[in-house]
Design an enzyme around this catalytic site. Structure first.
Site, PDB file in Angstrom:
ATOM      1  N   GLY A 144       0.814  -1.215   0.000  1.00  0.00           N
ATOM      2  CA  GLY A 144       0.000   0.000   0.000  1.00  0.00           C
ATOM      3  C   GLY A 144       0.848   1.266   0.000  1.00  0.00           C
ATOM      4  N   GLN A 145       0.162   2.399   0.076  1.00  0.00           N
ATOM      5  CA  GLN A 145       0.828   3.701  -0.021  1.00  0.00           C
ATOM      6  C   GLN A 145       1.875   3.879   1.080  1.00  0.00           C
ATOM      7  OE1 GLN A 145      -1.256   7.036   1.407  1.00  0.00           O
ATOM      8  NE2 GLN A 145      -0.193   8.527   0.129  1.00  0.00           N
ATOM      9  N   TYR A 189     -15.140   4.178   8.809  1.00  0.00           N
ATOM     10  CA  TYR A 189     -13.682   4.110   8.993  1.00  0.00           C
ATOM     11  C   TYR A 189     -13.290   4.701  10.349  1.00  0.00           C
ATOM     12  CZ  TYR A 189      -8.762   5.347   8.010  1.00  0.00           C
ATOM     13  OH  TYR A 189      -7.394   5.498   8.050  1.00  0.00           O
ATOM     14  N   ASP A 193      -3.832 -12.800   4.026  1.00  0.00           N
ATOM     15  CA  ASP A 193      -5.168 -12.213   4.100  1.00  0.00           C
ATOM     16  C   ASP A 193      -5.477 -12.058   5.586  1.00  0.00           C
ATOM     17  OD1 ASP A 193      -7.835 -11.620   4.147  1.00  0.00           O
ATOM     18  OD2 ASP A 193      -8.491 -13.367   2.974  1.00  0.00           O
ATOM     19  N   ASP A 197       1.039  -8.976   1.855  1.00  0.00           N
ATOM     20  CA  ASP A 197      -0.170  -8.295   1.376  1.00  0.00           C
ATOM     21  C   ASP A 197      -1.067  -9.344   0.759  1.00  0.00           C
ATOM     22  OD1 ASP A 197      -2.014  -6.288   0.351  1.00  0.00           O
ATOM     23  OD2 ASP A 197      -0.348  -4.879   0.592  1.00  0.00           O
TER      24      ASP A 197
HETATM   25  N1  SER Z   1      -6.139   9.485   4.729  1.00  0.00           N
HETATM   26  C1  SER Z   1      -7.238   8.871   5.401  1.00  0.00           C
HETATM   27  C2  SER Z   1      -8.486   9.002   4.636  1.00  0.00           C
HETATM   28  O1  SER Z   1      -8.647   9.992   3.965  1.00  0.00           O
HETATM   29  C3  SER Z   1      -7.425   9.490   6.755  1.00  0.00           C
HETATM   30  O2  SER Z   1      -6.737   8.733   7.679  1.00  0.00           O
HETATM   31  O3  SER Z   1      -9.320   8.153   4.722  1.00  0.00           O
END
Ligand code: SER
Length: 339
Positions: free
Chosen positions: A33-34, A165, A75, A56
Site C-alpha cells: 500500500g501507499q 472508517y 489475508d 499483502d
Molecule cells: N487518509 C485517510 C483518509 O482519507 C485518513 O486517515 O481516509
C-alpha cells in the site's frame, strides 16, 4: 497555515533509527500500500532485507519491494494462514497496515468494519499466541467527528466519528489500549493525518486529492478537486510519516504514555493553497472544484492537530512544510516521467 520549517533532508531519519536492533524480525501487513511500500523499504534499510517480511493480499507490483526481501501473501481475514506464516519466521514485531479507508468505507460499510476490526483482532491475538512482543497499528484523524474542536485538536477530546472508517479506528484504539492493559502487549499507534507521497498511490481516502493533484500537474493537465477550495485538513509528507512511525516504535516503553493512539501533526492546507504551491513551480497549472460526498467527510474532521504529547513523550517533530513537500514531489515525479 503550513508550518514554517526550512531544514529539509531527503530521508528524515532520526539518530535513534541508525542504531536499529538487528535482532528484530518484522512482518509488515499491507506492505504494497501507499504507506507500507515505503515503510517496508525503510525498515529493510535499518534492520536488513531478510529480516523484514513484506506481506499483502496481492503480490507487489513494485520491483524494489520484491527484490529487497521476502514477500508472503497474507489475508488478514484468514487467521490460520497468518499463524502458519508467523510460526515459520518467528516475528518479534508486526506492523499491521491493512485497512479500508474513509471514502471507500462509506461505499461498503459492513466490509470496512469486518476488515478493519476482524483484521485487527486477528493480529492482536496472533501476537499474544506467538509471543510477538511489539505491534504497530495505524489510527487516523478520522477518529474525530463534527463535535470535536477543529483547531489544534487536543490528544484527549470529544471524538464521535461519523464515518465507518473513523468508528473502526476509534474502536480499534480502545482495543489496543485494552490489550496493553489486560495482556501487557506493547502495541503502539499514531493518528495519521492525510499521508502524501509520490511513490505509491493511496486507495479510497478523503485526503487522496493531495496525492493525485501532483500527478496531474506534472502531466500538464488540469485537476478536478472533489473538495471545496477552502477545505483545510491536516496532512503529512511520507518521509515524516515514516520517521514518526519508526521513532514511536523505537522509543523506550516507559516513555509511551498514550496507549490508544498519538496525535501527530505535519502541516495543514486547503486545495487552494496546495494549488498555489504547485503554481509557484508550474505557473500554468489549473484546478477546478467539484465537491462530492467526500466534502461531508472532510468537514467532519479537524483542520489542525495538537501533537504536544507526542513531542513530549518521544520527541516528535515534523520536517516538511507545504512548499518543501511540493518541491520534492514535483522534482521526483518529473524525473520519473523522464525515465
Ligand atoms: N487518509 C485517510 C483518509 O482519507 C485518513 O486517515 O481516509
Amino acid at each position: 497555515m503550513s508550518a514554517t520549517l526550512s531544514i529539509v533532508t531527503k530521508q528524515a531519519n532520526s539518530p535513534a533509527q541508525k542504531m536499529a536492533n538487528k535482532t528484530e524480525t518484522i512482518l509488515v501487513i499491507g506492505a504494497c500500500g501507499q504507506l507500507g511500500s515505503e515503510l517496508t523499504l525503510q525498515l529493510r534499510s535499518l534492520y536488513g532485507g531478510s529480516k523484514v517480511v513484506a506481506a499483502d493480499i496481492y503480490a507487489p507490483k513494485q520491483t524494489d519491494l520484491l527484490a529487497s526481501g521476502p514477500f508472503e501473501k497474507i489475508d488478514v481475514l484468514d487467521p490460520k494462514g497468518m499463524a502458519a506464516i508467523a510460526s515459520r519466521y518467528k516475528f518479534t514485531q508486526i506492523y499491521h497496515l491493512a485497512a479500508v479507508l474513509s471514502a471507500a468505507g462509506e461505499k461498503d460499510p459492513s466490509f470496512a468494519w469486518r476488515l478493519n476490526m476482524d483484521g485487527l483482532f486477528h493480529v492482536l491475538d496472533l501476537a499474544l499466541e506467538q509471543g510477538i512482543g511489539q505491534v504497530f497499528w495505524p489510527s487516523s484523524i478520522a477518529v474525530f467527528g463534527p463535535d470535536t474542536p477543529r483547531q489544534h485538536t487536543p490528544q484527549h477530546t470529544i471524538m464521535n466519528p461519523s464515518t465507518v472508517y473513523g468508528i473502526s479506528k476509534l474502536a480499534g484504539e480502545m482495543w489496543c489500549a485494552y490489550y496493553f492493559r489486560k495482556h501487557g502487549l506493547d502495541i503502539r499507534s499514531l493518528r495519521y493525518p492525510g499521508l502524501i507521497g509520490y511513490k505509491a498511490l493511496p486507495g479510497g481516502g478523503t485526503t487522496d486529492y493531495a496525492v493525485d493533484i501532483y500527478r496531474k500537474a506534472v502531466e500538464g493537465k488540469p485537476f478536478e478537486c472533489y473538495l471545496h477550495e477552502d477545505t483545510y485538513l491536516p496532512m503529512m509528507y511520507m518521509p515524516d510519516a515514516i520517521k514518526a512511525t519508526i521513532d514511536l516504535m523505537q522509543a523506550p516503553a516507559e516513555n509511551i504514555s498514550v496507549r490508544d493512539a498519538y496525535n501527530v501533526s505535519g502541516m495543514s492546507f486547503s486545495p487552494k493553497e496546495i494549488a498555489a504551491s504547485i503554481q509557484k513551480l508550474i505557473p500554468s497549472f489549473k484546478i477546478i472544484y467539484k465537491p462530492d460526498y467526500r466534502q461531508q467527510i472532510a468537514d467532519s474532521w479537524p483542520q489542525t492537530i495538537s501533537d504536544q504529547v507526542a513531542r513530549q513523550d518521544w520527541g516528535w517533530h515534523p520536517t516538511y512544510d507545504l512548499d518543501a513537500m511540493t518541491a520534492d514531489i514535483l522534482e521526483n515525479l518529473q524525473q520519473q516521467a523522464l525515465l
